[in-house]
Design an enzyme around this catalytic site. Structure first.
Site, PDB file in Angstrom:
ATOM      1  N   ARG A 104       0.887  -1.176   0.000  1.00  0.00           N
ATOM      2  CA  ARG A 104       0.000   0.000   0.000  1.00  0.00           C
ATOM      3  C   ARG A 104       0.916   1.215   0.000  1.00  0.00           C
ATOM      4  O   ARG A 104       1.601   1.503   0.984  1.00  0.00           O
ATOM      5  CB  ARG A 104      -0.892  -0.030   1.236  1.00  0.00           C
ATOM      6  CG  ARG A 104      -1.927   1.091   1.322  1.00  0.00           C
ATOM      7  CD  ARG A 104      -2.775   0.873   2.574  1.00  0.00           C
ATOM      8  NE  ARG A 104      -3.727   1.932   2.819  1.00  0.00           N
ATOM      9  CZ  ARG A 104      -4.976   1.948   2.391  1.00  0.00           C
ATOM     10  NH1 ARG A 104      -5.421   0.942   1.663  1.00  0.00           N
ATOM     11  NH2 ARG A 104      -5.783   2.942   2.683  1.00  0.00           N
ATOM     12  N   HIS A 131      -7.175   1.539  -6.791  1.00  0.00           N
ATOM     13  CA  HIS A 131      -7.491   0.755  -5.587  1.00  0.00           C
ATOM     14  C   HIS A 131      -8.297  -0.474  -6.024  1.00  0.00           C
ATOM     15  O   HIS A 131      -9.487  -0.601  -5.747  1.00  0.00           O
ATOM     16  CB  HIS A 131      -8.297   1.614  -4.621  1.00  0.00           C
ATOM     17  CG  HIS A 131      -8.328   1.087  -3.221  1.00  0.00           C
ATOM     18  ND1 HIS A 131      -7.741  -0.103  -2.845  1.00  0.00           N
ATOM     19  CD2 HIS A 131      -8.902   1.590  -2.088  1.00  0.00           C
ATOM     20  CE1 HIS A 131      -7.933  -0.300  -1.565  1.00  0.00           C
ATOM     21  NE2 HIS A 131      -8.629   0.708  -1.072  1.00  0.00           N
ATOM     22  N   GLN A 134     -10.499  -2.771  -3.528  1.00  0.00           N
ATOM     23  CA  GLN A 134     -11.760  -2.161  -3.127  1.00  0.00           C
ATOM     24  C   GLN A 134     -12.831  -2.356  -4.194  1.00  0.00           C
ATOM     25  O   GLN A 134     -13.997  -2.614  -3.878  1.00  0.00           O
ATOM     26  CB  GLN A 134     -11.573  -0.675  -2.852  1.00  0.00           C
ATOM     27  CG  GLN A 134     -12.843   0.058  -2.447  1.00  0.00           C
ATOM     28  CD  GLN A 134     -13.371  -0.396  -1.096  1.00  0.00           C
ATOM     29  OE1 GLN A 134     -12.634  -0.408  -0.110  1.00  0.00           O
ATOM     30  NE2 GLN A 134     -14.642  -0.772  -1.034  1.00  0.00           N
ATOM     31  N   ASP A 222     -16.174   9.548  -2.868  1.00  0.00           N
ATOM     32  CA  ASP A 222     -15.021   9.273  -2.011  1.00  0.00           C
ATOM     33  C   ASP A 222     -14.575  10.599  -1.407  1.00  0.00           C
ATOM     34  O   ASP A 222     -15.056  11.673  -1.786  1.00  0.00           O
ATOM     35  CB  ASP A 222     -13.890   8.634  -2.831  1.00  0.00           C
ATOM     36  CG  ASP A 222     -12.787   8.039  -1.967  1.00  0.00           C
ATOM     37  OD1 ASP A 222     -12.979   7.931  -0.739  1.00  0.00           O
ATOM     38  OD2 ASP A 222     -11.732   7.685  -2.526  1.00  0.00           O
ATOM     39  N   CYS A 260     -16.036   3.991  -0.249  1.00  0.00           N
ATOM     40  CA  CYS A 260     -15.053   2.992   0.179  1.00  0.00           C
ATOM     41  C   CYS A 260     -14.584   3.206   1.611  1.00  0.00           C
ATOM     42  O   CYS A 260     -13.972   2.302   2.199  1.00  0.00           O
ATOM     43  CB  CYS A 260     -13.864   2.983  -0.772  1.00  0.00           C
ATOM     44  SG  CYS A 260     -12.839   4.471  -0.711  1.00  0.00           S
ATOM     45  N   ARG A 288     -14.477  -6.591   1.741  1.00  0.00           N
ATOM     46  CA  ARG A 288     -13.031  -6.549   1.588  1.00  0.00           C
ATOM     47  C   ARG A 288     -12.406  -7.843   2.113  1.00  0.00           C
ATOM     48  O   ARG A 288     -11.449  -8.369   1.529  1.00  0.00           O
ATOM     49  CB  ARG A 288     -12.442  -5.343   2.340  1.00  0.00           C
ATOM     50  CG  ARG A 288     -12.755  -3.984   1.750  1.00  0.00           C
ATOM     51  CD  ARG A 288     -12.096  -3.764   0.406  1.00  0.00           C
ATOM     52  NE  ARG A 288     -10.646  -3.855   0.484  1.00  0.00           N
ATOM     53  CZ  ARG A 288      -9.843  -2.864   0.885  1.00  0.00           C
ATOM     54  NH1 ARG A 288     -10.358  -1.689   1.244  1.00  0.00           N
ATOM     55  NH2 ARG A 288      -8.535  -3.020   0.901  1.00  0.00           N
TER      56      ARG A 288
END
Length: 301
Positions: A104, A131, A134, A222, A260, A288
């Site tokens: 990450r 991402h 996700q 987001d 998310c 997830r």
């Protein structure tokens, strides 16, 4: 098939059938139809975090342990990369110790270098550009509530960030319509729209969020400032793109809302939307765990 054929870097680099297989496997894992019986016993996952994390950290760690494997968590202060060691050398060394690497990080180039020099599968846990983990959880949540996503319409309202970019990848791979509403200066990379067009996908850009959301099956947003992206305060430019009850009312009556997380109530979304009956954000978050277990099994198959 070699380990490098099993990198999970971006949705645009993975065969659509493989992506569908991962989601179907995640659904089976969630519903208890498959008892994996610790298939990753004796395997180890290294997780590298250059950015903070709640969902990615916990879901990967719990998922790997539920599959019988072990986890090593590495932050910047734990690695020699902060003291001059290259990503390439780190990849070579970790490959001698572990069976899979999740990273990450900030720039796409870092995870690309990790994947180039690792001899074990590398998973993109998030970059400033995308991402993908996700998105699989999101597709799974969508289909749990509204059935197959193919042919449906998803509307994005807000900053055209890494999540918006992965939604473009997903629209091509899963064959749904995507409308992105954001100011021109916050638009995703134009190369993504060119790629979508080349692949005969319905991905359209809007400046008016109402026009984008009208009749949509799903509305997504987001945070307006992603972690460590260095952007100046965007609130004045993005205020018109806030997902509130009025904007949600323009979508299909059965539309769902996605985010998310983490969310900033009162900024990109109002509390009455994210905590309201159309919100499926907690299903996304739970998924997830299931999708990442399926990703790990796909990578280590």
């Amino acid at each position: 098939m070699t380990a490098t054929d099993r990198h999970f870097l971006d949705l645009d680099t993975i065969n659509a059938n493989d992506l569908r297989s991962i989601i179907n496997h995640a659904k089976e894992l969630k519903n208890g139809k498959i008892v994996p019986n610790r298939p990753l016993a004796g395997k180890a996952l290294a997780m590298i975090f250059e950015k903070p994390s709640t969902r990615t950290r916990v879901s990967f760690e719990v998922g790997m342990k539920q599959l019988g494997g072990d986890v090593v968590v590495l932050n910047n202060s734990d690695l020699q990369t902060g003291r001059g060691e290259s990503i390439a050398d780190t990849a070579r060394v970790l490959s001698r110790y572990v069976d899979c690497i999740m990273m990450r990080t900030f720039g796409r180039e870092k995870i690309a270098e990790m994947a180039e020099f690792a001899t074990v599968p590398v998973i993109n846990g998030l970059t400033n550009s995308s991402h993908p983990c996700q998105l699989l959880a999101d597709i799974m949540a969508f289909e749990e509530h509204l059935g197959p996503i193919e042919g449906k319409t998803v509307a994005w309202s807000g900053d055209g960030n890494n999540m918006a970019s992965s939604w473009i990848h997903a629209a091509v791979k899963f064959n749904f319509n995507l409308r992105i509403a954001c100011p021109a200066e916050h638009s995703p990379d134009t190369a993504l729209f060119d790629w979508a067009k080349k692949n005969n996908s319905s991905v359209e850009m809007y400046e008016d969020p109402v026009e984008a959301v009208t009749g949509a099956d799903c509305v997504v947003t987001d945070t307006w400032t992603s972690m460590g992206d260095g952007k100046e305060n965007p609130h004045n430019r993005l205020a018109a793109y806030q997902v509130d009850k009025k904007l949600m009312s323009q979508a299909s009556p059965n539309a769902i809302f996605m985010h998310c997380l983490p969310a900033h109530r009162g900024e990109e979304v109002t509390g009455e939307v994210i905590d309201g009956p159309q919100s499926v954000v907690w299903d996304e978050a739970e998924n997830r765990l299931h999708t990442q277990k399926a990703i790990l099994l796909w990578c280590l198959k």
